[in-house]
Motif scaffolding. Structure first.
Motif, PDB file in Angstrom:
ATOM      1  N   ALA A  16      44.811  40.609  40.808  1.00  0.00           N
ATOM      2  CA  ALA A  16      45.655  41.712  40.338  1.00  0.00           C
ATOM      3  C   ALA A  16      47.093  41.251  40.146  1.00  0.00           C
ATOM      4  N   LEU A  17      47.631  40.528  41.135  1.00  0.00           N
ATOM      5  CA  LEU A  17      49.037  40.123  41.033  1.00  0.00           C
ATOM      6  C   LEU A  17      49.234  39.088  39.928  1.00  0.00           C
ATOM      7  N   VAL A  18      48.271  38.191  39.736  1.00  0.00           N
ATOM      8  CA  VAL A  18      48.400  37.205  38.663  1.00  0.00           C
ATOM      9  C   VAL A  18      48.286  37.887  37.296  1.00  0.00           C
ATOM     10  N   SER A  19      47.318  38.770  37.133  1.00  0.00           N
ATOM     11  CA  SER A  19      47.142  39.465  35.850  1.00  0.00           C
ATOM     12  C   SER A  19      48.371  40.280  35.497  1.00  0.00           C
ATOM     13  N   TYR A  20      48.870  41.052  36.482  1.00  0.00           N
ATOM     14  CA  TYR A  20      50.006  41.937  36.212  1.00  0.00           C
ATOM     15  C   TYR A  20      51.297  41.129  36.069  1.00  0.00           C
ATOM     16  N   SER A  21      51.499  40.109  36.900  1.00  0.00           N
ATOM     17  CA  SER A  21      52.733  39.326  36.846  1.00  0.00           C
ATOM     18  C   SER A  21      52.861  38.580  35.527  1.00  0.00           C
ATOM     19  N   LEU A  22      51.776  37.946  35.074  1.00  0.00           N
ATOM     20  CA  LEU A  22      51.839  37.211  33.823  1.00  0.00           C
ATOM     21  C   LEU A  22      52.010  38.138  32.637  1.00  0.00           C
ATOM     22  N   MET A  23      51.355  39.295  32.695  1.00  0.00           N
ATOM     23  CA  MET A  23      51.561  40.276  31.627  1.00  0.00           C
ATOM     24  C   MET A  23      53.029  40.669  31.562  1.00  0.00           C
ATOM     25  N   MET A  83      52.400  46.957  46.921  1.00  0.00           N
ATOM     26  CA  MET A  83      53.640  46.300  47.337  1.00  0.00           C
ATOM     27  C   MET A  83      53.581  44.808  46.997  1.00  0.00           C
ATOM     28  N   ILE A  84      52.457  44.164  47.306  1.00  0.00           N
ATOM     29  CA  ILE A  84      52.311  42.733  47.036  1.00  0.00           C
ATOM     30  C   ILE A  84      52.245  42.464  45.537  1.00  0.00           C
ATOM     31  N   VAL A  85      51.461  43.278  44.829  1.00  0.00           N
ATOM     32  CA  VAL A  85      51.323  43.084  43.378  1.00  0.00           C
ATOM     33  C   VAL A  85      52.667  43.257  42.678  1.00  0.00           C
ATOM     34  N   PHE A  86      53.356  44.370  42.969  1.00  0.00           N
ATOM     35  CA  PHE A  86      54.599  44.624  42.254  1.00  0.00           C
ATOM     36  C   PHE A  86      55.750  43.764  42.765  1.00  0.00           C
ATOM     37  N   GLY A  87      55.628  43.246  43.993  1.00  0.00           N
ATOM     38  CA  GLY A  87      56.598  42.253  44.434  1.00  0.00           C
ATOM     39  C   GLY A  87      56.499  41.002  43.573  1.00  0.00           C
ATOM     40  N   SER A  88      55.273  40.593  43.274  1.00  0.00           N
ATOM     41  CA  SER A  88      55.060  39.438  42.405  1.00  0.00           C
ATOM     42  C   SER A  88      55.499  39.735  40.982  1.00  0.00           C
ATOM     43  N   VAL A  89      55.242  40.961  40.536  1.00  0.00           N
ATOM     44  CA  VAL A  89      55.661  41.352  39.186  1.00  0.00           C
ATOM     45  C   VAL A  89      57.184  41.336  39.069  1.00  0.00           C
ATOM     46  N   MET A  90      57.870  41.765  40.136  1.00  0.00           N
ATOM     47  CA  MET A  90      59.336  41.736  40.127  1.00  0.00           C
ATOM     48  C   MET A  90      59.846  40.312  39.971  1.00  0.00           C
ATOM     49  N   MET A  91      59.242  39.378  40.705  1.00  0.00           N
ATOM     50  CA  MET A  91      59.654  37.987  40.592  1.00  0.00           C
ATOM     51  C   MET A  91      59.395  37.465  39.180  1.00  0.00           C
ATOM     52  N   ALA A  92      58.303  37.924  38.588  1.00  0.00           N
ATOM     53  CA  ALA A  92      57.990  37.501  37.218  1.00  0.00           C
ATOM     54  C   ALA A  92      59.017  38.022  36.229  1.00  0.00           C
ATOM     55  N   SER A  93      59.441  39.274  36.412  1.00  0.00           N
ATOM     56  CA  SER A  93      60.426  39.833  35.484  1.00  0.00           C
ATOM     57  C   SER A  93      61.784  39.155  35.643  1.00  0.00           C
ATOM     58  N   LEU A  94      62.134  38.788  36.881  1.00  0.00           N
ATOM     59  CA  LEU A  94      63.372  38.030  37.106  1.00  0.00           C
ATOM     60  C   LEU A  94      63.281  36.660  36.434  1.00  0.00           C
TER      61      LEU A  94
END
Length: 417
Positions: free
Chosen positions: A230-237, A360-371
């Motif tokens: 989930a975190l990889v799919s959402y973060s890369l997207m 929390m974990i998924v969107f924490g990773s997504v936040m790092m991706a957006s940064l």
């Protein structure tokens, strides 16, 4: 005949809730593609350093990450509807604050508004879980998939609203945020039609198994792999989509082109949802997650192939469309598959804890991706093509991580069988 009929689960209540949540996903969810299109451009307009252009989007993700751990238990105790109202009110307030930030030219105020938008985003993320609360086991994958399909309408509505309101706005992008205020205030009335289980403190049955601790939940192999995929799919997207408007405009195309590409991307994210649940039931959740990772890999290859064909010139719009459509398809299979695996890996009384931790974990990773997206796009060689290349190369190690985790789970499951 009577015995066979009695064994068929009655999902009429669940189907009604799914219909309401699909509409909510379409109407309230339209604000997310709207803000994701203009967020980086508004940040670039106000930020003192263009490397921070995508920070407004990062603050949205940060708001979602920090909200999930308290919103999920709150919904378990007070009911999903209560949490969804909080999300819509926060979304309206956040958009109003962001609009004020644009009006006075304050990057800081824009960021504050973005954080409150993140509270809405967190609440929206629980629509997919709410769809399963009253559903039978056989209907759960389809319920998740149908609710996610509501994003298909938001993909059409959001960017088209952006085009309409942009012409009536004296301050660039101000109209988008004012339209988002209206979407939240109108759309929140949909939740009156929900018929979900009442809030409960989530205590297990007296004769049932003892609830697992957070540590025990996070050591469950199925939960671990569901979170990783989930975190990889959402973060890369998010990594690629956040950079797309900057790349498209930076390569000489206009905002309408960026809106159309993001619209095609969001369509690809949600259109498969009409059959993703059926595919999971037929072929298995691990197979669908694996296919999602393969498609995400193809998205990165398509983007890099477009750059290689540019030969020093701007990549074609076709390459942007191809990369973003594949990115949406890969996200759909990976994220819906991971959500399905997660919901089948915990008991009902554990959902308040594990669903909140998951987001929390998924969107924490997504936040790092957006940064990282803003830094890679704007600060990797100084040219849009160099930035776009860096963004897409950065996908590779994370796809490898998710693929390795999925292979590990597959072999572990076979040994246990």
């Amino acid at each position: 005949m009577t015995q066979a009929t009695s064994q068929i689960p009655d999902d009429s209540r669940a189907k009604r809730n799914v219909a309401v949540l699909v509409l909510a996903q379409a109407i309230l969810g339209a604000q997310m593609p709207m803000i994701f299109v203009v967020g980086g451009l508004a940040g670039k307009q106000l930020a003192s350093n263009i490397c921070w252009a995508t920070l407004p989007i990062s603050l949205i993700i940060f708001g979602s990450m920090t909200t999930a751990p308290w919103l999920s238990p709150l919904m378990q105790s007070r009911g999903r509807r209560f949490g969804f109202y909080i999300g819509a009110i926060a979304g309206a307030f956040g958009a109003a604050v962001a609009a004020y930030g644009l009006y006075i030219g304050s990057f800081t105020v824009l960021l504050i508004g973005s954080y409150f938008t993140g509270i809405y985003m967190s609440a929206q993320g629980f629509y997919r879980f709410a769809a399963t609360d009253s559903a039978s086991d056989s209907f759960k994958p389809k319920a998740i998939s149908y609710v996610m399909a509501g994003g298909l309408l938001s993909a059409i509505l959001g960017p088209q609203l952006n085009k309409i309101v942009d012409g009536y706005s004296v301050v660039p992008f101000l109209g988008t945020y004012m339209a988002v205020v209206a979407l939240n205030l109108i759309g929140m009335f949909l939740f009156l039609a929900l018929d979900l289980p009442k809030g409960t403190r989530g205590q297990p049955k007296v004769d049932g198994p003892a609830p697992r601790t957070r540590g025990q939940l996070l050591s469950d192999p199925n939960i671990i792999v569901a979170m990783i995929v989930a975190l990889v799919s959402y973060s890369l997207m998010n990594l690629v989509m956040t950079s797309t408007p900057l790349a498209v405009v930076g390569c000489g195309y206009d905002l309408d082109n960026a809106n159309n590409i993001v619209s095609a991307h969001v369509l690809a994210m949600f259109a498969p949802s009409f059959f993703t649940g059926h595919l999971i039931v037929r072929y298995g959740v691990k197979t669908i997650m694996a296919i999602g990772l393969v498609i995400l890999t193809a998205a990165g290859i398509a983007a890099l192939f477009g750059v290689s064909l540019a030969d020093g010139n701007q990549p074609s719009l076709v390459s942007f469309y191809a990369a973003l459509i594949l990115l949406g398809l890969g996200w759909n299979f990976g994220f819906i598959g991971a959500t399905t695996l997660l919901t089948s890996s915990h008991a009902a009384h554990e959902r308040g804890v594990i669903q909140g931790l998951n987001d929390m974990i998924v969107f924490g990773s997504v936040m790092m991706a957006s940064l990282a997206s803003g830094g890679l796009m704007n600060c990797s060689g100084g040219e849009p093509i160099a930035g776009w290349t860096a963004v897409n190369i950065a996908m590779a190690p994370f796809i490898a991580l998710a693929a390795g985790a999925l292979i590990w789970l597959t072999f572990k499951s076979r040994r246990a069988a």
